[in-house]
Design an enzyme around this catalytic site. Structure first.
Site, PDB file in Angstrom:
ATOM      1  N   HIS A  17      39.633  -6.306  55.117  1.00 21.51           N
ATOM      2  CA  HIS A  17      40.322  -7.041  56.177  1.00 21.51           C
ATOM      3  C   HIS A  17      41.737  -7.407  55.739  1.00 21.51           C
ATOM      4  O   HIS A  17      42.131  -7.243  54.587  1.00 21.51           O
ATOM      5  CB  HIS A  17      39.532  -8.282  56.620  1.00 21.51           C
ATOM      6  CG  HIS A  17      39.537  -9.434  55.669  1.00 21.51           C
ATOM      7  ND1 HIS A  17      39.016 -10.654  55.976  1.00 21.51           N
ATOM      8  CD2 HIS A  17      39.990  -9.545  54.396  1.00 21.51           C
ATOM      9  CE1 HIS A  17      39.171 -11.477  54.954  1.00 21.51           C
ATOM     10  NE2 HIS A  17      39.745 -10.835  53.985  1.00 21.51           N
ATOM     11  N   CYS A  36      45.086 -12.619  50.992  1.00 19.82           N
ATOM     12  CA  CYS A  36      44.355 -12.073  52.144  1.00 19.82           C
ATOM     13  C   CYS A  36      45.295 -11.526  53.214  1.00 19.82           C
ATOM     14  O   CYS A  36      44.861 -10.931  54.192  1.00 19.82           O
ATOM     15  CB  CYS A  36      43.392 -13.111  52.725  1.00 19.82           C
ATOM     16  SG  CYS A  36      41.821 -13.133  51.837  1.00 19.82           S
ATOM     17  N   HIS A  42      42.362  -5.428  51.913  1.00 18.79           N
ATOM     18  CA  HIS A  42      41.597  -5.598  50.669  1.00 18.79           C
ATOM     19  C   HIS A  42      40.160  -5.821  51.074  1.00 18.79           C
ATOM     20  O   HIS A  42      39.873  -6.153  52.231  1.00 18.79           O
ATOM     21  CB  HIS A  42      42.128  -6.800  49.871  1.00 18.79           C
ATOM     22  CG  HIS A  42      41.941  -8.083  50.610  1.00 18.79           C
ATOM     23  ND1 HIS A  42      42.814  -8.507  51.568  1.00 18.79           N
ATOM     24  CD2 HIS A  42      40.946  -9.005  50.575  1.00 18.79           C
ATOM     25  CE1 HIS A  42      42.368  -9.637  52.089  1.00 18.79           C
ATOM     26  NE2 HIS A  42      41.238  -9.963  51.508  1.00 18.79           N
ATOM     27  N   HIS A  44      36.012  -7.233  50.575  1.00 20.11           N
ATOM     28  CA  HIS A  44      35.096  -8.274  50.086  1.00 20.11           C
ATOM     29  C   HIS A  44      33.678  -7.718  50.113  1.00 20.11           C
ATOM     30  O   HIS A  44      33.344  -6.874  50.947  1.00 20.11           O
ATOM     31  CB  HIS A  44      35.129  -9.514  50.981  1.00 20.11           C
ATOM     32  CG  HIS A  44      36.406 -10.283  50.890  1.00 20.11           C
ATOM     33  ND1 HIS A  44      36.699 -11.124  49.839  1.00 20.11           N
ATOM     34  CD2 HIS A  44      37.476 -10.345  51.718  1.00 20.11           C
ATOM     35  CE1 HIS A  44      37.878 -11.670  50.038  1.00 20.11           C
ATOM     36  NE2 HIS A  44      38.386 -11.211  51.166  1.00 20.11           N
ATOM     37  N   ASP A  82      29.658  -2.603  57.943  1.00 15.17           N
ATOM     38  CA  ASP A  82      29.581  -2.160  56.548  1.00 15.17           C
ATOM     39  C   ASP A  82      30.499  -0.960  56.303  1.00 15.17           C
ATOM     40  O   ASP A  82      30.491   0.008  57.074  1.00 15.17           O
ATOM     41  CB  ASP A  82      28.138  -1.792  56.197  1.00 15.17           C
ATOM     42  CG  ASP A  82      27.964  -1.529  54.703  1.00 15.17           C
ATOM     43  OD1 ASP A  82      28.671  -2.160  53.894  1.00 15.17           O
ATOM     44  OD2 ASP A  82      27.113  -0.676  54.356  1.00 15.17           O
ATOM     45  N   HIS A  83      31.293  -1.047  55.231  1.00 14.95           N
ATOM     46  CA  HIS A  83      32.261  -0.007  54.869  1.00 14.95           C
ATOM     47  C   HIS A  83      33.289   0.254  55.968  1.00 14.95           C
ATOM     48  O   HIS A  83      33.755   1.383  56.145  1.00 14.95           O
ATOM     49  CB  HIS A  83      31.546   1.299  54.470  1.00 14.95           C
ATOM     50  CG  HIS A  83      30.922   1.213  53.104  1.00 14.95           C
ATOM     51  ND1 HIS A  83      29.785   0.466  52.859  1.00 14.95           N
ATOM     52  CD2 HIS A  83      31.280   1.747  51.922  1.00 14.95           C
ATOM     53  CE1 HIS A  83      29.488   0.552  51.586  1.00 14.95           C
ATOM     54  NE2 HIS A  83      30.373   1.319  50.984  1.00 14.95           N
ATOM     55  N   GLU A 127      31.784 -15.011  51.404  1.00 14.67           N
ATOM     56  CA  GLU A 127      32.875 -14.042  51.249  1.00 14.67           C
ATOM     57  C   GLU A 127      33.133 -13.783  49.765  1.00 14.67           C
ATOM     58  O   GLU A 127      33.505 -12.690  49.366  1.00 14.67           O
ATOM     59  CB  GLU A 127      34.140 -14.546  51.937  1.00 14.67           C
ATOM     60  CG  GLU A 127      35.209 -13.475  52.034  1.00 14.67           C
ATOM     61  CD  GLU A 127      36.356 -13.908  52.928  1.00 14.67           C
ATOM     62  OE1 GLU A 127      36.465 -13.379  54.038  1.00 14.67           O
ATOM     63  OE2 GLU A 127      37.135 -14.782  52.519  1.00 14.67           O
TER      64      GLU A 127
HETATM   65 NI    NI Z   1      40.171 -11.647  52.092  1.00 18.12          NI
END
Ligand code: NI
Length: 137
Positions: A17, A36, A42, A44, A82-83, A127
């Site tokens: 995100h 972020c 990047h 998580h 996911d992914h 997270e």
């Molecule tokens: Ni983040």
């Protein structure tokens, strides 16, 4: 009177995100969102706990079949997120900023509409190991 208990399912997904407000300057976004706000995104490793609270069914001894819950989470949440790049790949976060707070509420709403009304639903989303969100509060 039936006994009320909470049953839980842990799941996991990875997603990328970027947190930013498009009408803000780079400096303002950096100040509020720090790492972020990285322009190239990047990732998580999200840990998700889904909690259902309700009466134990006298016949089955279940509050809810956790296999069904697992399948539902896969279909409604993992297959979607996911992914994925949450900003670019998902309808849910095209305009909604993908903070852990907003992801948690989105997951709640996706599952809530599929679950029997008599069960209370609560979502915990980690997270990082140390940062997590609970909804409903
Ligand atoms: Ni983040």
């Amino acid at each position: 009177m039936s006994t009320i208990v909470t049953v839980c399912r842990n799941e996991h997904f990875n997603a990328a995100h970027r947190l930013y407000v498009k009408d803000w300057s780079d400096a303002q976004n950096n100040e509020v969102f720090g790492k972020c706000n990285n322009a190239n995104y990047h990732g998580h490793n999200y840990n998700l706990t889904v909690e259902l609270t309700g009466p134990i069914d006298e016949q089955t001894g279940y509050v809810y079949d956790l296999k069904l819950l697992s399948d539902m989470i896969k279909e409604e949440v993992l297959d979607k997120f996911d992914h994925k790049n949450l900003n670019l790949d998902t309808e849910e976060f095209k305009t909604l900023i993908p903070t852990a707070e907003n992801i948690t509420v989105v997951i709640y709403n996706l599952l809530r509409k599929k679950l029997p009304e008599h069960l209370a639903l609560r979502i915990k989303l980690y997270e990082t190991e140390r940062n997590f969100v609970i909804y409903p509060a």
